[in-house]
Design an enzyme around this catalytic site. Structure first.
Site, PDB file in Angstrom:
ATOM      1  N   CYS A 126      17.697 135.544  66.887  1.00  0.00           N
ATOM      2  CA  CYS A 126      19.014 134.978  66.518  1.00  0.00           C
ATOM      3  C   CYS A 126      20.101 135.375  67.510  1.00  0.00           C
ATOM      4  CB  CYS A 126      19.406 135.426  65.121  1.00  0.00           C
ATOM      5  SG  CYS A 126      18.157 135.096  63.891  1.00  0.00           S
ATOM      6  N   CYS A 168      23.198 134.402  51.529  1.00  0.00           N
ATOM      7  CA  CYS A 168      22.334 134.016  52.663  1.00  0.00           C
ATOM      8  C   CYS A 168      22.988 132.949  53.534  1.00  0.00           C
ATOM      9  CB  CYS A 168      21.029 133.414  52.149  1.00  0.00           C
ATOM     10  SG  CYS A 168      20.082 134.488  51.080  1.00  0.00           S
ATOM     11  N   SER A 169      22.804 133.071  54.844  1.00  0.00           N
ATOM     12  CA  SER A 169      23.153 131.960  55.727  1.00  0.00           C
ATOM     13  C   SER A 169      22.098 130.866  55.507  1.00  0.00           C
ATOM     14  CB  SER A 169      23.154 132.410  57.186  1.00  0.00           C
ATOM     15  OG  SER A 169      21.856 132.866  57.546  1.00  0.00           O
ATOM     16  N   LYS A 172      27.481 132.180  57.253  1.00  0.00           N
ATOM     17  CA  LYS A 172      27.317 131.825  55.840  1.00  0.00           C
ATOM     18  C   LYS A 172      27.822 130.411  55.546  1.00  0.00           C
ATOM     19  CE  LYS A 172      26.464 131.882  51.603  1.00  0.00           C
ATOM     20  NZ  LYS A 172      26.182 130.453  51.797  1.00  0.00           N
ATOM     21  N   HIS A 215      23.874 128.488  60.532  1.00  0.00           N
ATOM     22  CA  HIS A 215      23.223 129.421  61.470  1.00  0.00           C
ATOM     23  C   HIS A 215      22.032 128.744  62.162  1.00  0.00           C
ATOM     24  CE1 HIS A 215      21.723 132.992  63.259  1.00  0.00           C
ATOM     25  NE2 HIS A 215      21.064 133.505  62.237  1.00  0.00           N
TER      26      HIS A 215
HETATM   27  N1  COA Z   1      24.099 128.688  51.079  1.00  0.00           N
HETATM   28  C1  COA Z   1      24.565 127.777  50.181  1.00  0.00           C
HETATM   29  N2  COA Z   1      23.824 126.748  49.709  1.00  0.00           N
HETATM   30  C2  COA Z   1      22.559 126.656  50.159  1.00  0.00           C
HETATM   31  C3  COA Z   1      22.011 127.551  51.088  1.00  0.00           C
HETATM   32  C4  COA Z   1      22.839 128.608  51.538  1.00  0.00           C
HETATM   33  N3  COA Z   1      22.379 129.533  52.383  1.00  0.00           N
HETATM   34  N4  COA Z   1      20.750 127.197  51.349  1.00  0.00           N
HETATM   35  C5  COA Z   1      20.484 126.105  50.618  1.00  0.00           C
HETATM   36  N5  COA Z   1      21.582 125.779  49.890  1.00  0.00           N
HETATM   37  C6  COA Z   1      21.692 124.704  48.898  1.00  0.00           C
HETATM   38  C7  COA Z   1      21.177 123.368  49.380  1.00  0.00           C
HETATM   39  O1  COA Z   1      22.204 122.564  49.893  1.00  0.00           O
HETATM   40  C8  COA Z   1      20.634 122.777  48.096  1.00  0.00           C
HETATM   41  O2  COA Z   1      21.711 122.276  47.329  1.00  0.00           O
HETATM   42  P1  COA Z   1      21.546 120.978  46.413  1.00  0.00           P
HETATM   43  O3  COA Z   1      20.480 121.323  45.402  1.00  0.00           O
HETATM   44  O4  COA Z   1      22.908 120.802  45.824  1.00  0.00           O
HETATM   45  O5  COA Z   1      21.116 119.892  47.345  1.00  0.00           O
HETATM   46  C9  COA Z   1      20.078 123.971  47.355  1.00  0.00           C
HETATM   47  O6  COA Z   1      20.835 125.101  47.851  1.00  0.00           O
HETATM   48  C10 COA Z   1      18.597 124.209  47.589  1.00  0.00           C
HETATM   49  O7  COA Z   1      18.340 124.015  48.969  1.00  0.00           O
HETATM   50  P2  COA Z   1      16.950 124.342  49.635  1.00  0.00           P
HETATM   51  O8  COA Z   1      17.009 123.858  51.042  1.00  0.00           O
HETATM   52  O9  COA Z   1      15.847 123.858  48.748  1.00  0.00           O
HETATM   53  O10 COA Z   1      16.987 125.926  49.628  1.00  0.00           O
HETATM   54  P3  COA Z   1      15.799 126.872  49.887  1.00  0.00           P
HETATM   55  O11 COA Z   1      15.527 127.609  48.621  1.00  0.00           O
HETATM   56  O12 COA Z   1      14.665 126.188  50.587  1.00  0.00           O
HETATM   57  O13 COA Z   1      16.461 127.858  50.959  1.00  0.00           O
HETATM   58  C11 COA Z   1      17.188 130.026  51.523  1.00  0.00           C
HETATM   59  C12 COA Z   1      17.388 128.819  50.597  1.00  0.00           C
HETATM   60  C13 COA Z   1      18.219 131.079  51.174  1.00  0.00           C
HETATM   61  C14 COA Z   1      15.804 130.598  51.329  1.00  0.00           C
HETATM   62  C15 COA Z   1      17.367 129.546  52.992  1.00  0.00           C
HETATM   63  O14 COA Z   1      18.653 129.045  53.143  1.00  0.00           O
HETATM   64  C16 COA Z   1      17.128 130.669  53.965  1.00  0.00           C
HETATM   65  O15 COA Z   1      15.999 130.990  54.295  1.00  0.00           O
HETATM   66  N6  COA Z   1      18.202 131.307  54.467  1.00  0.00           N
HETATM   67  C17 COA Z   1      18.096 132.438  55.389  1.00  0.00           C
HETATM   68  C18 COA Z   1      17.928 131.931  56.794  1.00  0.00           C
HETATM   69  C19 COA Z   1      17.577 133.076  57.703  1.00  0.00           C
HETATM   70  O16 COA Z   1      16.808 133.964  57.358  1.00  0.00           O
HETATM   71  N7  COA Z   1      18.099 133.055  58.932  1.00  0.00           N
HETATM   72  C20 COA Z   1      17.836 134.074  59.897  1.00  0.00           C
HETATM   73  C21 COA Z   1      18.626 135.286  59.583  1.00  0.00           C
HETATM   74  S1  COA Z   1      18.158 136.710  60.461  1.00  0.00           S
END
Ligand code: COA
Length: 376
Positions: free
Chosen positions: A83, A206-207, A330, A334
Protein backbone atom coordinates in the site's frame (compact mmCIF):
# COMPACT_ATOMS: atom_id res chain seq x y z
CA UNK A 1 20.91 17.92 -4.12
CA UNK A 2 18.70 20.13 -6.25
CA UNK A 3 15.46 21.61 -4.84
CA UNK A 4 12.38 19.75 -6.08
CA UNK A 5 8.84 21.09 -6.57
CA UNK A 6 5.44 19.57 -7.29
CA UNK A 7 4.04 21.47 -10.29
CA UNK A 8 1.15 19.29 -11.39
CA UNK A 9 -1.61 17.33 -9.71
CA UNK A 10 -4.23 15.02 -11.21
CA UNK A 11 -6.54 12.28 -10.02
CA UNK A 12 -9.58 10.33 -11.06
CA UNK A 13 -12.66 9.99 -8.96
CA UNK A 14 -12.15 7.10 -6.53
CA UNK A 15 -14.78 4.35 -6.44
CA UNK A 16 -16.07 1.40 -8.43
CA UNK A 17 -15.23 2.15 -12.07
CA UNK A 18 -16.90 -0.63 -13.97
CA UNK A 19 -16.77 1.00 -17.39
CA UNK A 20 -13.03 1.72 -17.29
CA UNK A 21 -9.81 -0.27 -17.29
CA UNK A 22 -6.56 0.16 -15.35
CA UNK A 23 -4.92 1.89 -18.30
CA UNK A 24 -7.75 4.37 -18.89
CA UNK A 25 -7.98 5.50 -15.27
CA UNK A 26 -4.19 5.78 -15.11
CA UNK A 27 -4.09 7.89 -18.29
CA UNK A 28 -6.88 10.15 -17.03
CA UNK A 29 -4.90 11.01 -13.88
CA UNK A 30 -1.58 11.33 -15.77
CA UNK A 31 -3.03 13.67 -18.41
CA UNK A 32 -4.70 15.79 -15.73
CA UNK A 33 -1.37 16.22 -13.90
CA UNK A 34 0.52 17.09 -17.10
CA UNK A 35 -2.16 19.64 -18.06
CA UNK A 36 -2.12 21.11 -14.55
CA UNK A 37 1.67 21.51 -14.79
CA UNK A 38 1.63 22.81 -18.37
CA UNK A 39 4.15 20.12 -19.32
CA UNK A 40 4.10 17.88 -22.43
CA UNK A 41 7.31 15.91 -22.05
CA UNK A 42 8.94 14.21 -19.08
CA UNK A 43 12.24 12.39 -18.57
CA UNK A 44 10.77 9.58 -16.49
CA UNK A 45 7.41 8.06 -15.58
CA UNK A 46 7.21 6.25 -12.24
CA UNK A 47 4.24 4.03 -11.43
CA UNK A 48 3.27 2.82 -7.99
CA UNK A 49 1.04 -0.24 -8.18
CA UNK A 50 0.74 -3.02 -5.65
CA UNK A 51 -0.72 -5.99 -7.42
CA UNK A 52 -2.06 -5.41 -10.94
CA UNK A 53 -1.23 -9.04 -11.75
CA UNK A 54 -3.70 -10.33 -9.17
CA UNK A 55 -6.30 -7.57 -9.52
CA UNK A 56 -6.52 -7.30 -13.34
CA UNK A 57 -4.09 -9.92 -14.68
CA UNK A 58 -1.67 -7.32 -16.01
CA UNK A 59 2.01 -6.90 -15.18
CA UNK A 60 4.69 -4.96 -17.11
CA UNK A 61 2.94 -1.65 -16.43
CA UNK A 62 5.88 0.64 -17.20
CA UNK A 63 5.96 -0.02 -20.94
CA UNK A 64 2.20 -0.52 -21.22
CA UNK A 65 1.34 2.79 -19.60
CA UNK A 66 4.05 4.91 -21.24
CA UNK A 67 2.64 3.69 -24.55
CA UNK A 68 -0.95 4.42 -23.44
CA UNK A 69 0.10 8.04 -22.97
CA UNK A 70 1.68 8.20 -26.44
CA UNK A 71 5.07 8.34 -24.76
CA UNK A 72 6.61 4.99 -25.78
CA UNK A 73 10.36 5.58 -25.69
CA UNK A 74 10.26 7.56 -22.44
CA UNK A 75 12.00 5.96 -19.45
CA UNK A 76 9.44 4.35 -17.16
CA UNK A 77 9.50 2.15 -14.07
CA UNK A 78 7.00 0.49 -11.77
CA UNK A 79 7.73 0.27 -8.07
CA UNK A 80 6.00 -1.88 -5.47
CA UNK A 81 5.85 -1.65 -1.72
CA UNK A 82 2.29 -2.89 -1.02
CA UNK A 83 0.00 0.00 0.00
CA UNK A 84 3.07 2.28 0.09
CA UNK A 85 3.76 1.78 -3.63
CA UNK A 86 2.54 5.32 -4.41
CA UNK A 87 4.75 6.84 -1.75
CA UNK A 88 7.69 4.90 -3.14
CA UNK A 89 6.92 6.17 -6.67
CA UNK A 90 7.10 9.71 -5.29
CA UNK A 91 10.34 8.97 -3.47
CA UNK A 92 11.81 7.63 -6.74
CA UNK A 93 10.76 10.73 -8.67
CA UNK A 94 12.07 13.01 -5.93
CA UNK A 95 15.47 11.26 -5.93
CA UNK A 96 15.69 11.47 -9.73
CA UNK A 97 15.06 15.23 -9.86
CA UNK A 98 17.10 16.02 -6.73
CA UNK A 99 20.11 14.08 -8.04
CA UNK A 100 19.96 15.59 -11.53
CA UNK A 101 19.31 12.24 -13.22
CA UNK A 102 15.99 13.62 -14.50
CA UNK A 103 14.69 17.18 -14.80
CA UNK A 104 10.98 16.41 -14.92
CA UNK A 105 9.22 13.26 -13.68
CA UNK A 106 5.61 12.10 -13.94
CA UNK A 107 4.90 10.30 -10.64
CA UNK A 108 1.80 8.11 -10.69
CA UNK A 109 -0.09 5.50 -8.71
CA UNK A 110 -2.88 3.19 -9.81
CA UNK A 111 -4.92 0.21 -8.66
CA UNK A 112 -8.07 -1.34 -10.12
CA UNK A 113 -9.35 -3.56 -7.30
CA UNK A 114 -13.00 -4.17 -8.14
CA UNK A 115 -12.51 -6.40 -11.18
CA UNK A 116 -12.13 -9.35 -8.77
CA UNK A 117 -14.66 -10.38 -6.11
CA UNK A 118 -14.26 -9.63 -2.40
CA UNK A 119 -12.52 -12.90 -1.55
CA UNK A 120 -9.95 -12.47 -4.31
CA UNK A 121 -9.38 -8.83 -3.33
CA UNK A 122 -8.79 -9.96 0.26
CA UNK A 123 -6.33 -12.60 -1.00
CA UNK A 124 -4.45 -10.06 -3.17
CA UNK A 125 -4.19 -7.61 -0.28
CA UNK A 126 -3.11 -10.43 2.03
CA UNK A 127 -0.01 -11.06 -0.06
CA UNK A 128 1.42 -7.93 1.62
CA UNK A 129 1.42 -9.79 4.95
CA UNK A 130 3.99 -12.46 5.77
CA UNK A 131 2.44 -15.36 3.88
CA UNK A 132 4.29 -18.16 5.68
CA UNK A 133 3.72 -16.86 9.20
CA UNK A 134 0.44 -14.95 8.81
CA UNK A 135 -1.38 -15.36 5.49
CA UNK A 136 -1.36 -19.15 5.22
CA UNK A 137 -2.79 -19.35 8.77
CA UNK A 138 -5.84 -17.37 7.71
CA UNK A 139 -5.11 -13.83 8.85
CA UNK A 140 -6.47 -10.92 6.76
CA UNK A 141 -5.65 -7.21 6.94
CA UNK A 142 -8.68 -6.33 9.03
CA UNK A 143 -7.52 -9.14 11.36
CA UNK A 144 -3.96 -7.79 11.61
CA UNK A 145 -5.14 -4.26 12.37
CA UNK A 146 -7.69 -5.63 14.84
CA UNK A 147 -4.74 -7.06 16.80
CA UNK A 148 -2.98 -3.68 16.73
CA UNK A 149 -6.21 -2.03 17.88
CA UNK A 150 -6.64 -4.51 20.73
CA UNK A 151 -3.05 -3.95 21.92
CA UNK A 152 -3.55 -0.15 21.81
CA UNK A 153 -6.81 -0.47 23.76
CA UNK A 154 -5.26 -2.64 26.42
CA UNK A 155 -2.20 -0.46 26.89
CA UNK A 156 -3.74 3.00 26.61
CA UNK A 157 -7.47 2.54 27.21
CA UNK A 158 -8.37 3.50 23.63
CA UNK A 159 -12.12 2.99 23.10
CA UNK A 160 -14.31 1.93 20.18
CA UNK A 161 -15.99 5.37 20.40
CA UNK A 162 -12.58 6.97 19.77
CA UNK A 163 -11.99 4.70 16.76
CA UNK A 164 -15.44 5.71 15.46
CA UNK A 165 -14.57 9.39 15.95
CA UNK A 166 -11.78 9.02 13.37
CA UNK A 167 -14.24 7.59 10.86
CA UNK A 168 -16.87 10.27 11.55
CA UNK A 169 -14.26 13.02 11.03
CA UNK A 170 -12.90 11.50 7.82
CA UNK A 171 -16.38 11.01 6.35
CA UNK A 172 -17.20 14.64 7.22
CA UNK A 173 -14.08 15.71 5.29
CA UNK A 174 -14.84 13.32 2.41
CA UNK A 175 -18.24 14.97 1.99
CA UNK A 176 -16.29 18.06 0.87
CA UNK A 177 -14.15 16.13 -1.64
CA UNK A 178 -15.71 15.47 -5.07
CA UNK A 179 -13.16 12.67 -5.71
CA UNK A 180 -14.14 10.65 -2.61
CA UNK A 181 -15.70 7.18 -2.87
CA UNK A 182 -17.97 7.21 0.20
CA UNK A 183 -19.42 10.69 0.58
CA UNK A 184 -21.80 10.37 3.50
CA UNK A 185 -22.45 11.87 6.89
CA UNK A 186 -21.70 9.44 9.68
CA UNK A 187 -22.35 9.54 13.42
CA UNK A 188 -20.49 7.68 16.17
CA UNK A 189 -23.71 5.80 16.95
CA UNK A 190 -24.18 4.55 13.37
CA UNK A 191 -20.47 3.67 13.06
CA UNK A 192 -20.80 1.55 16.20
CA UNK A 193 -23.79 -0.25 14.72
CA UNK A 194 -22.06 -1.15 11.44
CA UNK A 195 -21.18 -4.79 10.69
CA UNK A 196 -18.39 -6.33 12.75
CA UNK A 197 -15.46 -7.19 10.42
CA UNK A 198 -12.65 -8.22 12.81
CA UNK A 199 -13.33 -7.46 16.45
CA UNK A 200 -13.00 -4.58 17.48
CA UNK A 201 -13.00 -3.21 13.90
CA UNK A 202 -16.36 -2.68 12.21
CA UNK A 203 -17.16 -1.83 8.61
CA UNK A 204 -16.91 1.89 9.44
CA UNK A 205 -13.38 1.34 10.76
CA UNK A 206 -12.21 -0.08 7.41
CA UNK A 207 -11.06 1.61 4.23
CA UNK A 208 -12.92 0.23 1.20
CA UNK A 209 -11.89 -1.64 -1.94
CA UNK A 210 -11.35 1.03 -4.58
CA UNK A 211 -10.46 1.70 -8.22
CA UNK A 212 -8.49 4.89 -8.82
CA UNK A 213 -5.37 6.64 -10.02
CA UNK A 214 -3.42 9.75 -9.05
CA UNK A 215 -0.50 11.63 -10.58
CA UNK A 216 1.98 14.41 -9.86
CA UNK A 217 4.55 16.25 -11.95
CA UNK A 218 7.87 16.97 -10.24
CA UNK A 219 10.58 19.27 -11.49
CA UNK A 220 13.31 21.56 -10.19
CA UNK A 221 12.25 24.62 -8.21
CA UNK A 222 14.00 26.71 -10.87
CA UNK A 223 11.84 25.24 -13.63
CA UNK A 224 8.78 25.47 -11.36
CA UNK A 225 9.23 29.24 -11.19
CA UNK A 226 8.84 29.42 -14.99
CA UNK A 227 5.77 27.15 -14.96
CA UNK A 228 3.84 28.30 -11.93
CA UNK A 229 2.79 31.88 -12.76
CA UNK A 230 0.99 33.31 -9.72
CA UNK A 231 0.51 29.93 -8.07
CA UNK A 232 2.53 29.20 -4.94
CA UNK A 233 5.44 26.82 -5.52
CA UNK A 234 5.13 23.63 -3.48
CA UNK A 235 8.62 22.44 -2.60
CA UNK A 236 9.44 18.97 -1.26
CA UNK A 237 11.75 19.79 1.64
CA UNK A 238 12.08 16.33 3.17
CA UNK A 239 11.44 12.67 2.46
CA UNK A 240 11.92 9.67 4.75
CA UNK A 241 11.67 5.95 4.05
CA UNK A 242 12.00 3.10 6.56
CA UNK A 243 11.05 -0.53 7.14
CA UNK A 244 9.94 -2.74 10.01
CA UNK A 245 9.39 -6.46 10.35
CA UNK A 246 6.20 -7.45 8.52
CA UNK A 247 5.27 -10.27 10.88
CA UNK A 248 3.49 -8.86 13.92
CA UNK A 249 4.83 -11.76 15.98
CA UNK A 250 8.38 -10.43 15.47
CA UNK A 251 7.60 -6.97 16.89
CA UNK A 252 8.45 -6.23 20.49
CA UNK A 253 5.69 -3.60 20.71
CA UNK A 254 2.35 -3.74 18.86
CA UNK A 255 1.29 -0.26 19.95
CA UNK A 256 3.89 1.64 17.94
CA UNK A 257 4.49 1.93 14.17
CA UNK A 258 8.29 1.98 14.26
CA UNK A 259 8.86 2.31 10.51
CA UNK A 260 6.54 5.33 10.45
CA UNK A 261 8.39 6.97 13.34
CA UNK A 262 11.77 6.38 11.66
CA UNK A 263 10.55 7.61 8.26
CA UNK A 264 9.04 10.74 9.84
CA UNK A 265 12.23 11.47 11.80
CA UNK A 266 14.26 11.17 8.58
CA UNK A 267 11.90 13.48 6.71
CA UNK A 268 11.93 16.05 9.53
CA UNK A 269 15.74 15.93 9.67
CA UNK A 270 16.07 16.50 5.92
CA UNK A 271 13.54 19.34 6.01
CA UNK A 272 14.88 20.93 9.19
CA UNK A 273 11.32 20.82 10.55
CA UNK A 274 9.44 19.21 13.41
CA UNK A 275 5.89 17.99 13.94
CA UNK A 276 4.89 21.31 15.54
CA UNK A 277 5.63 23.10 12.24
CA UNK A 278 2.94 21.21 10.32
CA UNK A 279 -0.29 22.90 9.21
CA UNK A 280 -1.95 19.97 7.40
CA UNK A 281 -1.34 16.23 7.35
CA UNK A 282 -2.52 13.18 5.41
CA UNK A 283 -1.95 9.82 7.12
CA UNK A 284 -2.57 6.23 6.07
CA UNK A 285 -5.89 5.44 7.78
CA UNK A 286 -6.46 2.06 6.13
CA UNK A 287 -8.21 1.34 9.43
CA UNK A 288 -9.21 3.88 12.08
CA UNK A 289 -6.60 2.53 14.50
CA UNK A 290 -3.94 3.13 11.83
CA UNK A 291 -4.72 6.87 11.81
CA UNK A 292 -4.43 7.02 15.60
CA UNK A 293 -1.13 5.13 15.62
CA UNK A 294 0.24 7.15 12.68
CA UNK A 295 -0.52 10.50 14.32
CA UNK A 296 1.44 9.28 17.34
CA UNK A 297 4.33 7.90 15.26
CA UNK A 298 4.82 11.14 13.30
CA UNK A 299 4.92 13.04 16.58
CA UNK A 300 1.64 14.98 16.42
CA UNK A 301 0.65 13.43 19.75
CA UNK A 302 2.43 11.46 22.45
CA UNK A 303 2.07 7.67 22.40
CA UNK A 304 -1.39 6.79 23.71
CA UNK A 305 -2.80 10.30 23.19
CA UNK A 306 -3.84 10.06 19.51
CA UNK A 307 -7.26 8.53 20.14
CA UNK A 308 -8.31 11.19 22.63
CA UNK A 309 -7.02 13.89 20.28
CA UNK A 310 -9.28 12.60 17.50
CA UNK A 311 -12.25 12.38 19.88
CA UNK A 312 -11.65 15.95 21.07
CA UNK A 313 -11.66 17.29 17.50
CA UNK A 314 -7.98 18.28 17.44
CA UNK A 315 -7.52 16.59 14.04
CA UNK A 316 -10.66 18.03 12.40
CA UNK A 317 -10.56 20.88 9.89
CA UNK A 318 -10.41 23.95 12.15
CA UNK A 319 -8.77 21.86 14.91
CA UNK A 320 -5.18 22.09 16.21
CA UNK A 321 -3.74 20.02 13.34
CA UNK A 322 -6.15 18.90 10.58
CA UNK A 323 -5.54 15.28 9.55
CA UNK A 324 -6.93 13.68 6.39
CA UNK A 325 -8.72 16.71 4.99
CA UNK A 326 -9.23 14.68 1.80
CA UNK A 327 -11.46 12.22 3.68
CA UNK A 328 -8.51 9.88 4.12
CA UNK A 329 -8.49 6.31 2.93
CA UNK A 330 -11.70 5.67 4.88
CA UNK A 331 -13.92 8.05 2.93
CA UNK A 332 -11.90 9.00 -0.16
CA UNK A 333 -11.09 5.34 -0.81
CA UNK A 334 -7.91 3.26 -0.95
CA UNK A 335 -6.83 2.10 -4.43
CA UNK A 336 -3.71 0.78 -2.79
CA UNK A 337 -0.98 1.72 -5.30
CA UNK A 338 -2.53 5.16 -5.90
CA UNK A 339 -2.96 6.15 -2.27
CA UNK A 340 0.47 7.65 -1.54
CA UNK A 341 0.32 9.81 -4.67
CA UNK A 342 -3.25 10.93 -3.89
CA UNK A 343 -2.17 11.95 -0.38
CA UNK A 344 0.48 14.27 -1.83
CA UNK A 345 -2.05 15.56 -4.37
CA UNK A 346 -4.19 16.64 -1.40
CA UNK A 347 -1.26 18.24 0.46
CA UNK A 348 -0.20 20.10 -2.71
CA UNK A 349 -3.77 21.32 -3.27
CA UNK A 350 -3.91 22.52 0.33
CA UNK A 351 -0.54 24.32 0.13
CA UNK A 352 -1.62 26.00 -3.10
CA UNK A 353 -4.75 27.24 -1.30
CA UNK A 354 -6.96 25.43 -3.83
CA UNK A 355 -8.83 22.98 -1.57
CA UNK A 356 -12.15 24.86 -1.65
CA UNK A 357 -14.52 24.03 1.20
CA UNK A 358 -11.97 21.80 2.92
CA UNK A 359 -9.15 24.37 2.75
CA UNK A 360 -7.04 24.72 5.89
CA UNK A 361 -6.63 28.48 6.26
CA UNK A 362 -3.04 29.67 5.74
CA UNK A 363 -1.55 26.16 5.27
CA UNK A 364 2.18 26.49 4.50
CA UNK A 365 3.76 23.20 5.64
CA UNK A 366 2.28 19.75 5.08
CA UNK A 367 3.21 16.10 5.50
CA UNK A 368 1.95 12.88 3.91
CA UNK A 369 2.50 9.47 5.52
CA UNK A 370 1.97 6.30 3.48
CA UNK A 371 2.65 2.76 4.68
CA UNK A 372 2.54 -0.77 3.38
CA UNK A 373 0.71 -3.69 4.98
CA UNK A 374 0.56 -3.58 8.75
CA UNK A 375 3.39 -1.04 8.88
CA UNK A 376 6.25 -2.98 7.30
N1 COA B 1 -16.82 1.64 4.28
C1 COA B 1 -18.14 1.94 4.11
N2 COA B 1 -18.99 1.18 3.38
C2 COA B 1 -18.48 0.08 2.81
C3 COA B 1 -17.13 -0.30 2.93
C4 COA B 1 -16.30 0.54 3.71
N3 COA B 1 -15.01 0.23 3.91
N4 COA B 1 -16.93 -1.43 2.25
C5 COA B 1 -18.10 -1.78 1.70
N5 COA B 1 -19.05 -0.87 2.05
C6 COA B 1 -20.48 -0.93 1.73
C7 COA B 1 -20.78 -1.21 0.28
O1 COA B 1 -20.99 -0.03 -0.45
C8 COA B 1 -22.06 -2.00 0.39
O2 COA B 1 -23.14 -1.11 0.61
P1 COA B 1 -24.59 -1.39 0.02
O3 COA B 1 -25.04 -2.70 0.64
O4 COA B 1 -25.38 -0.21 0.47
O5 COA B 1 -24.40 -1.50 -1.46
C9 COA B 1 -21.88 -2.81 1.66
O6 COA B 1 -20.96 -2.04 2.46
C10 COA B 1 -21.33 -4.20 1.43
O7 COA B 1 -20.29 -4.10 0.47
P2 COA B 1 -19.35 -5.31 0.10
O8 COA B 1 -18.50 -4.87 -1.05
O9 COA B 1 -20.16 -6.55 -0.03
O10 COA B 1 -18.45 -5.39 1.40
P3 COA B 1 -17.51 -6.55 1.80
O11 COA B 1 -18.06 -7.17 3.03
O12 COA B 1 -17.16 -7.42 0.63
O13 COA B 1 -16.19 -5.72 2.15
C11 COA B 1 -14.60 -5.04 3.75
C12 COA B 1 -16.07 -4.98 3.31
C13 COA B 1 -14.44 -4.20 5.01
C14 COA B 1 -14.21 -6.47 4.05
C15 COA B 1 -13.73 -4.47 2.60
O14 COA B 1 -14.10 -3.16 2.36
C16 COA B 1 -12.26 -4.55 2.94
O15 COA B 1 -11.63 -5.59 2.80
N6 COA B 1 -11.66 -3.44 3.40
C17 COA B 1 -10.26 -3.40 3.80
C18 COA B 1 -9.39 -3.18 2.59
C19 COA B 1 -7.95 -3.39 2.96
O16 COA B 1 -7.59 -4.28 3.72
N7 COA B 1 -7.05 -2.58 2.38
C20 COA B 1 -5.65 -2.68 2.63
C21 COA B 1 -5.33 -2.08 3.95
S1 COA B 1 -3.74 -2.42 4.54
Amino acid sequence: MRDVAVVGVGMTEFGEMWSQSLRTIWAEAALAALADAGVKKVDLITIGSMSPGLFVGQEHLASLLADELGMAGTAASRVESACASGGLALRTGFAEVASGLSDTVLVTGVEKMNDVDGADATYALGTAADQEWEGFHGITFPGLYAMLARAHMERYGTTVEQLAAVSVKNHANGLLNPHAQYRMKLTVESALQSTMVADPLRLMDCSPVTDGAAALVLTTVEHAKELSGDRPIVKITGSGLATDTITLANRDDLTELKAVRKAADRAYAMAGRKAEDLDVVEVHDCFTIAEIMATEAIGLFEPGKGAKAAEDGLTAIGGKIPVNTSGGLKSKGHPVGATGVAQVAEITTQLRGEAGERQVAGAKVGLAQNMGGSGG
